[in-house]
Design an enzyme around this catalytic site. Sequence first.
Site, PDB file in Angstrom:
ATOM      1  N   CYS A 203       4.607   3.837  14.582  1.00 19.14           N
ATOM      2  CA  CYS A 203       5.625   4.101  13.559  1.00 19.14           C
ATOM      3  C   CYS A 203       6.540   2.891  13.485  1.00 19.14           C
ATOM      4  CB  CYS A 203       6.376   5.388  13.851  1.00 19.14           C
ATOM      5  SG  CYS A 203       7.350   5.302  15.331  1.00 19.14           S
TER       6      CYS A 203
ATOM      7  N   HIS B 104      -1.924  -7.554   2.781  1.00 22.17           N
ATOM      8  CA  HIS B 104      -1.814  -8.090   4.153  1.00 22.17           C
ATOM      9  C   HIS B 104      -2.913  -7.629   5.093  1.00 22.17           C
ATOM     10  CE1 HIS B 104       0.130  -4.737   6.599  1.00 22.17           C
ATOM     11  NE2 HIS B 104       0.341  -4.265   5.399  1.00 22.17           N
TER      12      HIS B 104
ATOM     13  N   GLN C  64      -7.933  -0.498   3.678  1.00 15.91           N
ATOM     14  CA  GLN C  64      -8.672  -1.138   4.779  1.00 15.91           C
ATOM     15  C   GLN C  64     -10.004  -1.735   4.328  1.00 15.91           C
ATOM     16  OE1 GLN C  64      -7.810  -1.602   7.970  1.00 15.91           O
ATOM     17  NE2 GLN C  64      -5.838  -0.553   7.836  1.00 15.91           N
TER      18      GLN C  64
ATOM     19  N   GLY D 298       0.800  -1.212   0.000  1.00 13.77           N
ATOM     20  CA  GLY D 298       0.000   0.000   0.000  1.00 13.77           C
ATOM     21  C   GLY D 298       0.838   1.271   0.000  1.00 13.77           C
ATOM     22  N   THR D 299       1.924   1.272   0.742  1.00 10.41           N
ATOM     23  CA  THR D 299       2.759   2.470   0.829  1.00 10.41           C
ATOM     24  C   THR D 299       3.312   2.848  -0.542  1.00 10.41           C
ATOM     25  OG1 THR D 299       3.346   1.968   3.114  1.00 10.41           O
ATOM     26  CG2 THR D 299       4.815   3.466   1.918  1.00 10.41           C
TER      27      THR D 299
HETATM   28  N1  PLP Z   1      -2.980   2.907   3.722  1.00  8.00           N
HETATM   29  C1  PLP Z   1      -3.703   2.503   4.772  1.00  8.00           C
HETATM   30  C2  PLP Z   1      -5.084   3.060   4.986  1.00  8.00           C
HETATM   31  C3  PLP Z   1      -3.184   1.560   5.669  1.00  8.00           C
HETATM   32  O1  PLP Z   1      -3.902   1.164   6.703  1.00  8.00           O
HETATM   33  C4  PLP Z   1      -1.873   1.049   5.427  1.00  8.00           C
HETATM   34  C5  PLP Z   1      -1.258   0.110   6.366  1.00  8.00           C
HETATM   35  O2  PLP Z   1      -1.252   0.345   7.558  1.00  8.00           O
HETATM   36  C6  PLP Z   1      -1.166   1.505   4.299  1.00  8.00           C
HETATM   37  C7  PLP Z   1      -1.752   2.430   3.465  1.00  8.00           C
HETATM   38  C8  PLP Z   1       0.193   1.004   3.974  1.00  8.00           C
HETATM   39  O3  PLP Z   1       0.105  -0.277   3.393  1.00  8.00           O
HETATM   40  P1  PLP Z   1       1.354  -1.272   3.432  1.00  8.00           P
HETATM   41  O4  PLP Z   1       1.485  -1.724   4.864  1.00  8.00           O
HETATM   42  O5  PLP Z   1       0.971  -2.372   2.500  1.00  8.00           O
HETATM   43  O6  PLP Z   1       2.539  -0.516   2.971  1.00  8.00           O
END
Ligand code: PLP
Length: 399
Positions: free
Chosen positions: A345, A221, A199, A78-79
């Site tokens: 964090c 995940h 989410q 996601g990041t």
């Molecule tokens: N966006 C949201 C709303 C999230 O909850 C998360 C993870 O905590 C992320 C992005 C980041 O995803 P990832 O952990 O796959 O990098």
Amino acid sequence: MITGSGSPPVTYLDHASTSPVRPEVAEAMAPFAGARFGNASGAHRMARDARRALEDARETVAEALGAEPAEVVFTSGGTEADNLAVFGVLGAAVERGDRSPTAVCSAVEHPAVLQPCRAAAKGWAAVAGVPVVAVREVGVDADCAVDLHALEAALDPSVALVSVMLANNEVGTVQPLAEVVARVRRLAPGAAVHTDAVQAPAYLDVAEAAAGADLITVSAHKLGGPKGSGALVVREGTALRPVLHGGGHERERRSGTHDVAGAVGLAAALDRAARTRDAESARVAALRDRLADGLLGALDGVVESVDRRRALPGHCHLRFAGVEQEELLVLLDDAGVCASAAAACASGALEPSHVLGAMGVGPADARSAVRFTLGHTTTADEVDRALAVVPGAVARLRP
Ligand code: PLP
């Protein structure tokens, strides 16, 4: 029940942080972590085998998200997908000749959206082709839903990107995305709309809920898939400048040798989520209500942070007056109950919640908040165990 490395048995109520890999997902991935190891970009039979699996996964992901296969860009989670959306859209705007594009996002976005926007505003992203960006952060109401009037005020034809998440990771609020999109189309017709749907897929039909968005982020995940695997849907016609340059994978949008096992895992997790969504939503919501109502009944001075009817079924976000969240989480952990607070964090330390701050919750109140998130492995026994543990732990901490 999940058994961790130590005793007592683990009551895992932190699914929004990460969820256990579903056995059927692990099974689908296993061959690609072993004998079917080919590089999906090659030409020989091993490569072709990997490529077939990758493209099958792409089709499944596309169907789950209401996209065309060619619109799916696999990422490392996601990041990365969020960063690609922000820098990619702003970078493309610069390439089109906009020297200072404007980005609009909600104040409660995940840091994976907020930080790239803020970095772009500081000019740090010059290397990614984004010189200086104006960023407007739009506030939310007391339930964490984006303030549509404030959004309207932030929109004008200079806006290149609008990013509003589908559901908030801390308190679970589902955002009025269709209404956001309608306003963007009217007031900022050149802007691309991105939604971080990380989410959502276990409980919401993302294909429907994010139908109007130009870019959609998902991560495996959070729904029983592997860590380090995600995707960004980039609708046909949405200009995107790559962030990772290299061999030109993913139709020049994201270079890097494919993680075939990860893509297969994401596809299997999304497919499973689609099949179980309705029943799981009802099952998990009932368990969440049992937990929330049980704690509200057992203790004075407990407040639900948002109206749960506006939140995802698995979220139970409570504030325990007079209690420091860090101390409560330690006591719960000692008793085998895993929950969390604001976004942890990388070091695991708790940071003040920008989400609760944006909702108007004061700092002391925010420090009394604990997030319990239920998911596909959660059972009634686990909820009952939490109900047996939490009130005593809260009482111990109160003067
Ligand atoms: N966006 C949201 C709303 C999230 O909850 C998360 C993870 O905590 C992320 C992005 C980041 O995803 P990832 O952990 O796959 O990098």
